[in-house]
Scaffold this motif. Structure first.
Motif, mmCIF file in Angstrom:
data_model
loop_
_atom_site.group_PDB
_atom_site.id
_atom_site.type_symbol
_atom_site.label_atom_id
_atom_site.label_comp_id
_atom_site.label_asym_id
_atom_site.label_seq_id
_atom_site.Cartn_x
_atom_site.Cartn_y
_atom_site.Cartn_z
ATOM 1 N N UNK A 28 0.863 -1.060 -0.098
ATOM 2 C CA UNK A 28 -0.049 -0.103 0.036
ATOM 3 C C UNK A 28 0.846 1.374 0.052
ATOM 4 N N UNK A 29 2.350 1.120 -0.370
ATOM 5 C CA UNK A 29 2.800 2.218 0.086
ATOM 6 C C UNK A 29 3.343 2.556 -1.599
ATOM 7 N N UNK A 30 4.076 3.688 -1.894
ATOM 8 C CA UNK A 30 4.155 3.960 -3.406
ATOM 9 C C UNK A 30 5.159 5.079 -3.450
ATOM 10 N N UNK A 31 5.783 5.239 -4.676
ATOM 11 C CA UNK A 31 6.650 6.405 -5.244
ATOM 12 C C UNK A 31 6.049 6.997 -6.194
ATOM 13 N N UNK A 32 6.377 8.427 -6.428
ATOM 14 C CA UNK A 32 5.858 9.231 -7.378
ATOM 15 C C UNK A 32 7.150 10.212 -7.881
ATOM 16 N N UNK A 33 7.402 10.105 -9.105
ATOM 17 C CA UNK A 33 8.359 11.300 -9.552
ATOM 18 C C UNK A 33 7.859 11.952 -11.005
ATOM 19 N N UNK A 34 7.884 13.094 -10.947
ATOM 20 C CA UNK A 34 7.509 13.903 -12.143
ATOM 21 C C UNK A 34 8.595 14.839 -12.862
ATOM 22 N N UNK A 165 -2.410 23.581 -16.735
ATOM 23 C CA UNK A 165 -3.425 22.491 -17.451
ATOM 24 C C UNK A 165 -2.581 21.418 -18.136
ATOM 25 N N UNK A 166 -2.847 20.336 -17.649
ATOM 26 C CA UNK A 166 -1.877 19.149 -18.185
ATOM 27 C C UNK A 166 -2.877 17.949 -18.621
ATOM 28 N N UNK A 167 -2.100 17.187 -19.545
ATOM 29 C CA UNK A 167 -2.891 15.830 -20.063
ATOM 30 C C UNK A 167 -2.059 14.770 -19.798
ATOM 31 N N UNK A 168 -2.137 13.585 -19.282
ATOM 32 C CA UNK A 168 -1.151 12.474 -19.277
ATOM 33 C C UNK A 168 -1.615 11.479 -19.550
ATOM 34 N N UNK A 169 -0.908 10.292 -20.383
ATOM 35 C CA UNK A 169 -1.125 9.142 -20.886
ATOM 36 C C UNK A 169 -0.112 8.329 -20.581
ATOM 37 N N UNK A 170 -0.871 7.214 -19.703
ATOM 38 C CA UNK A 170 0.240 6.224 -19.360
ATOM 39 C C UNK A 170 0.577 5.563 -20.587
ATOM 40 N N UNK A 171 1.869 4.952 -20.526
ATOM 41 C CA UNK A 171 2.468 3.948 -21.498
ATOM 42 C C UNK A 171 2.237 2.475 -21.311
ATOM 43 N N UNK A 172 1.451 1.843 -22.006
ATOM 44 C CA UNK A 172 1.124 0.654 -21.984
ATOM 45 C C UNK A 172 0.250 0.363 -20.629
ATOM 46 N N UNK A 173 0.717 -0.528 -19.897
ATOM 47 C CA UNK A 173 0.175 -0.948 -18.660
ATOM 48 C C UNK A 173 1.179 -0.672 -17.349
ATOM 49 N N UNK A 174 2.274 -0.024 -17.537
ATOM 50 C CA UNK A 174 3.179 0.237 -16.759
ATOM 51 C C UNK A 174 3.064 1.505 -15.923
ATOM 52 N N UNK A 175 4.000 1.878 -15.178
ATOM 53 C CA UNK A 175 3.766 3.003 -14.033
ATOM 54 C C UNK A 175 4.198 4.523 -14.860
ATOM 55 N N UNK A 190 4.568 23.090 -22.275
ATOM 56 C CA UNK A 190 5.564 22.087 -21.436
ATOM 57 C C UNK A 190 5.390 20.617 -21.834
ATOM 58 N N UNK A 191 6.339 19.822 -21.676
ATOM 59 C CA UNK A 191 6.349 18.459 -21.835
ATOM 60 C C UNK A 191 6.988 17.754 -20.614
ATOM 61 N N UNK A 192 6.621 16.558 -20.254
ATOM 62 C CA UNK A 192 7.308 15.882 -19.169
ATOM 63 C C UNK A 192 6.907 14.581 -19.112
ATOM 64 N N UNK A 193 7.404 13.750 -18.074
ATOM 65 C CA UNK A 193 7.005 12.414 -17.697
ATOM 66 C C UNK A 193 6.714 12.393 -16.236
ATOM 67 N N UNK A 194 6.080 11.149 -15.980
ATOM 68 C CA UNK A 194 5.868 10.857 -14.455
ATOM 69 C C UNK A 194 5.914 9.458 -14.343
ATOM 70 N N UNK A 195 6.145 8.950 -13.160
ATOM 71 C CA UNK A 195 6.262 7.682 -12.750
ATOM 72 C C UNK A 195 5.502 7.534 -11.380
ATOM 73 N N UNK A 196 4.351 6.683 -11.360
ATOM 74 C CA UNK A 196 3.608 6.522 -10.266
ATOM 75 C C UNK A 196 3.527 5.209 -9.921
ATOM 76 N N UNK A 197 3.549 4.853 -8.938
ATOM 77 C CA UNK A 197 3.583 3.441 -8.229
ATOM 78 C C UNK A 197 2.344 3.386 -7.284
ATOM 79 N N UNK A 198 1.856 4.372 -6.943
ATOM 80 C CA UNK A 198 0.761 4.250 -5.765
ATOM 81 C C UNK A 198 -0.500 3.412 -6.489
#
Length: 198
Positions: A28-34, A165-175, A190-198
């Motif tokens: 139930x823990x997780x990590x987030x990077x943006x 304002x931002x729109x995010x699109x997950x890559x495949x079934x990953x984080x 702007x452009x970017x990426x995020x990693x979310x394991x929550x």
């Protein structure tokens, strides 16, 4: 004076965030990077939750300098309403003309809520800090299993002011998600990426 941001080679900051996020999460823990980049902005933020402890790191580069910050908050669940997080924070600021201003300490308060809905979920976040009188608010809506989410955010401090304002699109079934959006006050994309394991 409100400072605008500019691109900066902040590989060391990203490596530090990635190293922090690499610890194996507990149940139930997780990590987030943006990470977000624009013609005048370079921003990175990372969070790791372990039980009730939340570790945070941030890096922002702007026209005239940069700032790195860290925080450690403790979560207090408010029943089914939200989660309150309180704790200390540190920041170090560098001015391009005057050099480093030294390490400063302060406090941070965060209130967030995640609500599943019939169409996906809604995430609400509000936070405030005593360092530079900072504040931030975010509303994010995700749309079912599409991997798409949209968000509005507003933040400010003694040296910063922005709405996005931002729109995010997950890559495949990953984080990992790819991001794109618009900074209203800076008037730039702007452009970017995020990693979310929550």
């Amino acid at each position: 004076m409100i400072r605008t941001a500019r691109p900066f080679a902040f590989g060391a900051g990203i490596l530090a965030l990635a190293a922090t996020l690499s610890a194996a999460p507990a149940h139930a823990d997780g990590s987030f990077l943006q990470v977000d980049l624009s013609p005048t902005a370079a921003d990175a933020v990372g969070t790791v939750a372990r039980g009730r402890l939340n570790y945070g790191l941030s890096f922002n580069d702007y026209d005239g300098g940069s700032q790195a910050g860290a925080s450690l908050t403790y979560a207090f669940p408010l029943g089914d309403i939200a989660t309150l997080k309180l704790g200390p924070a540190l920041a170090v600021t560098r001015d391009d003309d005057d050099g480093y201003e030294g390490l400063r300490g302060g406090g941070k308060i965060v209130l967030d809520r995640y609500t599943p809905t019939s169409f996906g979920a809604v995430y609400l976040l509000g936070e405030a800090g005593t360092i530079d009188n900072s504040w931030f608010a975010l509303v994010q809506t995700s749309f079912g299993n599409s991997g798409v989410s949209a968000e509005l955010s507003r933040g400010g401090s003694d040296t910063y002011d922005e709405a996005t304002f931002a729109v995010n699109k997950r890559v495949g079934d990953g984080d990992v998600s790819l991001r794109a959006g618009w900074r209203f006050i800076a008037e730039e994309a702007f452009v970017g990426l995020s990693i979310n394991t929550f």
